[in-house]
Motif scaffolding. Structure first.
Motif, PDB file in Angstrom:
ATOM      1  N   VAL A 167       0.847  -1.204   0.000  1.00 27.45           N
ATOM      2  CA  VAL A 167       0.000   0.000   0.000  1.00 27.45           C
ATOM      3  C   VAL A 167       0.877   1.247   0.000  1.00 27.45           C
ATOM      4  O   VAL A 167       1.893   1.294   0.696  1.00 27.45           O
ATOM      5  N   VAL A 169      -0.051   5.441   0.093  1.00 26.87           N
ATOM      6  CA  VAL A 169      -1.087   6.482   0.061  1.00 26.87           C
ATOM      7  C   VAL A 169      -0.427   7.820   0.358  1.00 26.87           C
ATOM      8  O   VAL A 169       0.381   7.916   1.290  1.00 26.87           O
ATOM      9  N   GLN A 171      -1.428  12.121   0.347  1.00 26.61           N
ATOM     10  CA  GLN A 171      -2.353  13.234   0.075  1.00 26.61           C
ATOM     11  C   GLN A 171      -2.023  14.371   1.035  1.00 26.61           C
ATOM     12  O   GLN A 171      -1.949  14.152   2.253  1.00 26.61           O
TER      13      GLN A 171
ATOM     14  N   GLN B  45      -4.470  13.482  -4.420  1.00 27.66           N
ATOM     15  CA  GLN B  45      -4.687  12.116  -3.946  1.00 27.66           C
ATOM     16  C   GLN B  45      -3.816  11.104  -4.701  1.00 27.66           C
ATOM     17  O   GLN B  45      -3.670  11.172  -5.920  1.00 27.66           O
ATOM     18  N   VAL B  47      -3.246   6.806  -4.348  1.00 27.53           N
ATOM     19  CA  VAL B  47      -3.439   5.527  -3.639  1.00 27.53           C
ATOM     20  C   VAL B  47      -2.901   4.422  -4.536  1.00 27.53           C
ATOM     21  O   VAL B  47      -3.246   4.357  -5.717  1.00 27.53           O
ATOM     22  N   GLU B  48      -2.081   3.592  -3.974  1.00 26.41           N
ATOM     23  CA  GLU B  48      -1.551   2.456  -4.737  1.00 26.41           C
ATOM     24  C   GLU B  48      -1.661   1.207  -3.865  1.00 26.41           C
ATOM     25  O   GLU B  48      -1.109   1.168  -2.772  1.00 26.41           O
TER      26      GLU B  48
END
Lengths: 231, 206
Positions: A167, A169, A171, B45, B47-48
C-alpha cells in the motif's frame, strides 16, 4: 574382482610415533606400540578462573547490548526510516524508539502460562513475535515532501531486504506506506508501516502468527451470531 | 568429465543469470502493466494497492472456514492492483493519454470491453480477458472520473465484473468497491437497454 594396486613406499625419514601409528592404520596394519614418550596433558589450574573472568567481562557487555537493542530499530525498519528521512531534508530528532523482540515475547508467553489471563491478551501474546515502534520529528517547518522520491527510495531499500510494498497512500501532508515480507504465511506474518504526518514520522513493524487472533475473532463473532470477514 | 564440470556449471549459471530479467519482466496471463505512477506534486490524492499472491492466499486461509465462497473466489486470484491518482492541471493530459493508450493496447490484445460508459467527463472502461476455454484470466478497469481522479485497476485470475465490489469490500479497497458498484449499476442499465431493444425488435418483427 578386486585388484590391489602395489604401493611404492619411498625412502623417507622416520615418522613421529603418533604419525607412524596413523600411517600404519591407514595401510591396514597393526599400529606400533607407542611408549610413554609424550607426557599426558594436564588441565590447567587457571582455566576455570579464565572462564569465570571471561563470563564476568562478557555477560555485562551482552546485557548492555541486549538493553540497547530495545531502543534501536531492526535493519528493515531502520532502512525504511532512513529512506524516508533521506528524501525529506531537514534535521530529524528521535522522540521514541522501542524494539521488543522474539526473546522478550517468548519470556512473556512462558511467564503468562503460570497466570490466568483473559483470552484476548493471551491471544495477543501468542500472536506477537516482535514489535518495533519509532517516532521521529522534523525540526522546523516542512514544505510538501516529494512523495515520488520517498516511494522510490523506500521501495528500493525495502526490496533489497525482501519486502514488497502493498500500500502507498499520499495526500496533502500525509503519507502512508505498508510493506509486507515476501513469504507470507499464517504463522509468520511480517509487516512494516511508515506514516509521515506533517513533521512526524512513525515507523511500526510487527511480526507474528495471526492464527490465535483469528481463532479468537471467530469465537467472539460466532458468539454474537455474525462473522465479519475483515482481515 | 571432472575437467568439464566447472565449465558446465559456469555455463548454467550464466544462462540462468541471462534469463532472469526476462522472467522478471514476464507478465501473468491477464496481467496488465500500467507503468509506474507518481503522486501528484501539488499534494493531490494518490493511492496504490498491490496485493500479491502470497497475501491473497493468506486472506483465503483466513476466511476459508467461515466463508468458503469468498475463499474460493480468492483462490482463483493471483494479483490485485489498484492505482488512484488525483488529477491536476499538470498530470491530467499525461494520465488521459495513458488511459487511452492502455485501452487501445487491451483492445488489440484480446481483451473484451464489457462495460463502457462515457458521460460528460466520466469515462469508464471495464475489460475482461478470457482464454480459449472461456475462463476469465483477468479484469482491467480504466476510469477517468471527471476532473477529480483516474483509476487503474487490474485483477489477475478468475473474476467476474459483478464480483469486483465484493473483492473491494473484503480487501477494504474503497476505490475497487466503488468501481464494482459502478460496474454493476452500468451493467444492469446495459442489460435493461439490451432487453428493451430486444422487445422493440420483437414487436417490429411481429
Amino acid at each position: 574382482m578386486i585388484s590391489v594396486m602395489p604401493t611404492i613406499i619411498p625412502a623417507c625419514p622416520p615418522l613421529a610415533p603418533q604419525r607412524a601409528a596413523l600411517t600404519a592404520v591407514a595401510r591396514g596394519e597393526a599400529p606400533p606400540v607407542i611408549g610413554d614418550a609424550t607426557p599426558p596433558i594436564r588441565p590447567s589450574r587457571h582455566r576455570p578462573i579464565c572462564l569465570v573472568l571471561l563470563l564476568v567481562l562478557v555477560l555485562p557487555g551482552l546485557c548492555v547490548l541486549g538493553v540497547a537493542s530495545y531502543f534501536h530499530l531492526s535493519s528493515s525498519s531502520g532502512s525504511l526510516r532512513s529512506a524516508i528521512m533521506e528524501s525529506v531534508p531537514g534535521q530529524w530528532h528521535r522522540r521514541f524508539a522501542l524494539n521488543v523482540g522474539g526473546l522478550t515475547f517468548g519470556f512473556a508467553r512462558f511467564g503468562s502460562s503460570f497466570f490466568h489471563l483473559p483470552p484476548e491478551p493471551r491471544a495477543a501474546l501468542q500472536a506477537l513475535h516482535g514489535v518495533e515502534v519509532g517516532v521521529y520529528q522534523l525540526e522546523g517547518p516542512i514544505s510538501l515532501p516529494d512523495y515520488a522520491a520517498i516511494l522510490k527510495t523506500a521501495d528500493k531499500s525495502m526490496r533489497n531486504r525482501g519486502w514488497e510494498r502493498i500500500v502507498g497512500v499520499a495526500q496533502g501532508g500525509q503519507f502512508v506506506a505498508v510493506y509486507a515480507s515476501g513469504d507470507l504465511r499464517l504463522k509468520d506474518v511480517s509487516c512494516c508501516v511508515a506514516v509521515l504526518n506533517d513533521q512526524n514520522l512513525i515507523v511500526v513493524s510487527a511480526r507474528g502468527n495471526i492464527s490465535p487472533l483469528l481463532e479468537l475473532a471467530r469465537t467472539h463473532l460466532h458468539d454474537h451470531g455474525t462473522f465479519l470477514a475483515r482481515f | 568429465m571432472k575437467r568439464f564440470m566447472p565449465c558446465i556449471i559456469g555455463t548454467a549459471i550464466l544462462c540462468a543469470v541471462a534469463t532472469l530479467p526476462a522472467l522478471a519482466d514476464q507478465l501473468l496471463p491477464g496481467q496488465v502493466d500500467f507503468g509506474s505512477f507518481s503522486p501528484p506534486k501539488g499534494g493531490g490524492q494518490f493511492v496504490e494497492v498491490n496485493i500479491p499472491t502470497a497475501l491473497i492466499n493468506l486472506a483465503s486461509q483466513v476466511v476459508a472456514k467461515d466463508e468458503p465462497e469468498v475463499a474460493k473466489l480468492l483462490d482463483g486470484l493471483k494479483l490485485v492492483k489498484v492505482n488512484v491518482i488525483g488529477l491536476d492541471d499538470e498530470n491530467r493530459p499525461e494520465l488521459e493519454k495513458r488511459a487511452q493508450k492502455i485501452a487501445q493496447q487491451l483492445s488489440g490484445n484480446g481483451w473484451e470491453r464489457v462495460v463502457s460508459v462515457q458521460q460528460k467527463d466520466q469515462d469508464i472502461g471495464v475489460y475482461l480477458k478470457m482464454n480459449d476455454k472461456g475462463t476469465v484470466q483477468g479484469l482491467t478497469a480504466v476510469v477517468i472520473n471527471g476532473k477529480d481522479q483516474a483509476v487503474f485497476a487490474n485483477v489477475v485470475g478468475e473474476i467476474k465484473p459483478e464480483q469486483l465490489a465484493m473483492l473491494g469490500d473484503k480487501f477494504n479497497i474503497k476505490p475497487l468497491k466503488d468501481l464494482g458498484i459502478a460496474t454493476e449499476k452500468h451493467g444492469h442499465e446495459h442489460e435493461a437497454d439490451g432487453k428493451a431493444e430486444d422487445k422493440t425488435k420483437e414487436k417490429s418483427s411481429q
